[in-house]
Design a protein around this motif. Structure first.
Motif, PDB file in Angstrom:
ATOM      1  N   ILE A 145       0.839  -1.204   0.000  1.00  0.00           N
ATOM      2  CA  ILE A 145       0.000   0.000   0.000  1.00  0.00           C
ATOM      3  C   ILE A 145       0.874   1.255   0.000  1.00  0.00           C
ATOM      4  CG2 ILE A 145      -1.688   1.321   1.335  1.00  0.00           C
ATOM      5  CD1 ILE A 145      -2.817  -1.418   2.269  1.00  0.00           C
ATOM      6  N   ASN A 146       1.895   1.284   0.851  1.00  0.00           N
ATOM      7  CA  ASN A 146       2.766   2.461   0.900  1.00  0.00           C
ATOM      8  C   ASN A 146       3.493   2.675  -0.420  1.00  0.00           C
ATOM      9  OD1 ASN A 146       2.410   3.649   3.465  1.00  0.00           O
ATOM     10  ND2 ASN A 146       3.608   2.038   4.442  1.00  0.00           N
ATOM     11  N   ASN A 147       3.941   1.597  -1.047  1.00  0.00           N
ATOM     12  CA  ASN A 147       4.621   1.725  -2.336  1.00  0.00           C
ATOM     13  C   ASN A 147       3.696   2.275  -3.405  1.00  0.00           C
ATOM     14  OD1 ASN A 147       7.016   0.735  -1.281  1.00  0.00           O
ATOM     15  ND2 ASN A 147       6.625  -1.379  -1.934  1.00  0.00           N
ATOM     16  N   GLN A 148       2.441   1.816  -3.403  1.00  0.00           N
ATOM     17  CA  GLN A 148       1.488   2.286  -4.397  1.00  0.00           C
ATOM     18  C   GLN A 148       1.127   3.751  -4.171  1.00  0.00           C
ATOM     19  OE1 GLN A 148       0.601   0.378  -7.127  1.00  0.00           O
ATOM     20  NE2 GLN A 148       2.234  -0.838  -6.206  1.00  0.00           N
ATOM     21  N   LEU A 149       1.070   4.161  -2.912  1.00  0.00           N
ATOM     22  CA  LEU A 149       0.725   5.551  -2.604  1.00  0.00           C
ATOM     23  C   LEU A 149       1.773   6.526  -3.136  1.00  0.00           C
ATOM     24  CD1 LEU A 149      -0.756   5.182   0.976  1.00  0.00           C
ATOM     25  CD2 LEU A 149      -1.893   6.278  -0.959  1.00  0.00           C
ATOM     26  N   ASP A 208       2.969   6.467  -5.977  1.00  0.00           N
ATOM     27  CA  ASP A 208       2.644   6.734  -7.380  1.00  0.00           C
ATOM     28  C   ASP A 208       1.297   7.428  -7.554  1.00  0.00           C
ATOM     29  OD1 ASP A 208       5.014   5.488  -8.191  1.00  0.00           O
ATOM     30  OD2 ASP A 208       4.059   3.506  -8.164  1.00  0.00           O
ATOM     31  N   ILE A 209       0.613   7.683  -6.447  1.00  0.00           N
ATOM     32  CA  ILE A 209      -0.690   8.337  -6.504  1.00  0.00           C
ATOM     33  C   ILE A 209      -0.538   9.772  -6.025  1.00  0.00           C
ATOM     34  CG2 ILE A 209      -3.056   8.338  -5.609  1.00  0.00           C
ATOM     35  CD1 ILE A 209      -2.855   5.323  -5.281  1.00  0.00           C
ATOM     36  N   THR A 210      -1.062  10.713  -6.769  1.00  0.00           N
ATOM     37  CA  THR A 210      -0.928  12.116  -6.405  1.00  0.00           C
ATOM     38  C   THR A 210      -1.565  12.377  -5.040  1.00  0.00           C
ATOM     39  OG1 THR A 210      -2.977  12.610  -7.609  1.00  0.00           O
ATOM     40  CG2 THR A 210      -0.906  12.898  -8.795  1.00  0.00           C
ATOM     41  N   PRO A 211      -1.033  13.324  -4.293  1.00  0.00           N
ATOM     42  CA  PRO A 211      -1.482  13.550  -2.916  1.00  0.00           C
ATOM     43  C   PRO A 211      -2.979  13.800  -2.761  1.00  0.00           C
ATOM     44  CG  PRO A 211       0.561  14.727  -3.325  1.00  0.00           C
ATOM     45  CD  PRO A 211       0.115  14.175  -4.643  1.00  0.00           C
ATOM     46  N   GLU A 212      -3.599  14.332  -3.792  1.00  0.00           N
ATOM     47  CA  GLU A 212      -5.035  14.614  -3.667  1.00  0.00           C
ATOM     48  C   GLU A 212      -5.893  13.378  -3.929  1.00  0.00           C
ATOM     49  OE1 GLU A 212      -3.818  15.857  -7.890  1.00  0.00           O
ATOM     50  OE2 GLU A 212      -3.026  15.979  -5.847  1.00  0.00           O
ATOM     51  N   ASN A 213      -5.270  12.295  -4.337  1.00  0.00           N
ATOM     52  CA  ASN A 213      -6.011  11.061  -4.592  1.00  0.00           C
ATOM     53  C   ASN A 213      -5.870  10.076  -3.435  1.00  0.00           C
ATOM     54  OD1 ASN A 213      -7.316  11.484  -7.087  1.00  0.00           O
ATOM     55  ND2 ASN A 213      -5.389  11.214  -8.179  1.00  0.00           N
ATOM     56  N   TYR A 214      -6.643   8.998  -3.521  1.00  0.00           N
ATOM     57  CA  TYR A 214      -6.713   8.014  -2.449  1.00  0.00           C
ATOM     58  C   TYR A 214      -6.336   6.629  -2.956  1.00  0.00           C
ATOM     59  CZ  TYR A 214      -9.501  11.561  -0.009  1.00  0.00           C
ATOM     60  OH  TYR A 214      -9.941  12.711   0.592  1.00  0.00           O
ATOM     61  N   PHE A 215      -5.888   5.786  -2.007  1.00  0.00           N
ATOM     62  CA  PHE A 215      -5.711   4.371  -2.279  1.00  0.00           C
ATOM     63  C   PHE A 215      -6.994   3.673  -1.852  1.00  0.00           C
ATOM     64  CE2 PHE A 215      -4.368   0.034  -1.448  1.00  0.00           C
ATOM     65  CZ  PHE A 215      -3.517  -0.221  -2.510  1.00  0.00           C
ATOM     66  N   THR A 216      -7.589   2.898  -2.750  1.00  0.00           N
ATOM     67  CA  THR A 216      -8.902   2.307  -2.490  1.00  0.00           C
ATOM     68  C   THR A 216      -8.781   0.799  -2.311  1.00  0.00           C
ATOM     69  OG1 THR A 216      -9.325   2.166  -4.884  1.00  0.00           O
ATOM     70  CG2 THR A 216     -10.132   4.129  -3.713  1.00  0.00           C
TER      71      THR A 216
END
Length: 242
Positions: A23-27, A29-37
């Protein structure tokens, strides 16, 4: 199947650490305004995982950037001991600092058909889209002794071909109604992970992983993420026939 897609362990800490690191690794690559679902599963193995994360890694994840959903729910109120939401709340949610607005439970106390429609809207409004459909970053799945996953049972293989995102189902033994995500959502995820324990699952695990002809009667056989990754995390008993 590549070895990296199959983890056999009795060490719940290894499973938890693998999940947290992923999860941390994927986050990253996700812009700060987005979420991990994440779509969560019920069952004993997820219960152990949730409790272990709560007790050992509750500060290791940026919960404010994570949105929690469920892959299926029994048609019971949230305070029922049969509720997947209650299991998750009791073993994870009440121990972590996650905003209430990041929690999207399936409302099992509502009319099932209406709630399937409502949860479809929830997915459409809160997930990123891939290939024209809502897509989870991670879906956790369990496996029944009859090969069912989420609440897609062997008599409802049509739920892997339907265009619907959510549907109702009936447990073939108990007659209990369920609300579930469908194959359209499961196979559009970035990553799907089975969490399975117990010797009673070993036969189904072997047949599905080895793609035996008889496995095509199991819903789990049809879990095959398009442009995504499928991982199996098993304890030694569940992997006993591999």
């Amino acid at each position: 199947m590549a070895n990296e897609n199959l983890i056999i362990t009795d060490d719940i800490d290894k499973i938890a650490k693998t999940a947290v690191d992923y999860i941390n690794n994927q986050l990253e690559d996700i812009t700060p305004e987005n979420y991990f679902t994440i779509a969560l599963s019920g069952g004993n193995t997820p219960k152990k995982l949730f409790r272990h994360i709560a007790e050992n890694y509750n500060k290791a994840l940026p919960w404010k950037r994570i949105k929690l959903f469920w892959g299926d729910e029994r048609c019971v109120p949230p305070e029922s001991d049969e509720s997947n939401f209650k299991m998750t709340y009791d073993n994870l949610i009440k121990f972590i600092d996650i905003p209430p607005e990041n929690i999207f439970r399936i409302k099992g106390e509502n009319d099932p058909d209406e709630e399937a429609c409502n949860y479809t809207k929830t997915l459409e409004q809160n997930l990123r889209f891939r290939r024209g459909h809502p897509s989870f970053d991670l879906i956790l799945l369990g496996l029944g002794e009859d090969g069912h996953t989420a609440s897609i049972f062997p008599d409802r293989l049509d739920l892997f071909t339907t265009e619907d995102y959510c549907a109702t189902a009936v447990h073939p033994v108990t007659g209990q109604r369920r609300i579930t995500i469908t194959g359209k959502i499961i196979n559009n995820a970035v990553k799907v992970t089975f969490l399975i324990s117990g010797i009673k699952k070993a036969k189904v695990v072997r047949e599905v992983i080895l793609r035996s002809p008889e496995a095509s009667r199991y819903p789990a056989y049809f879990v095959n993420p398009v442009d995504g990754k499928l991982k199996w995390i098993l304890d030694a008993e569940a992997a006993g026939e591999l």
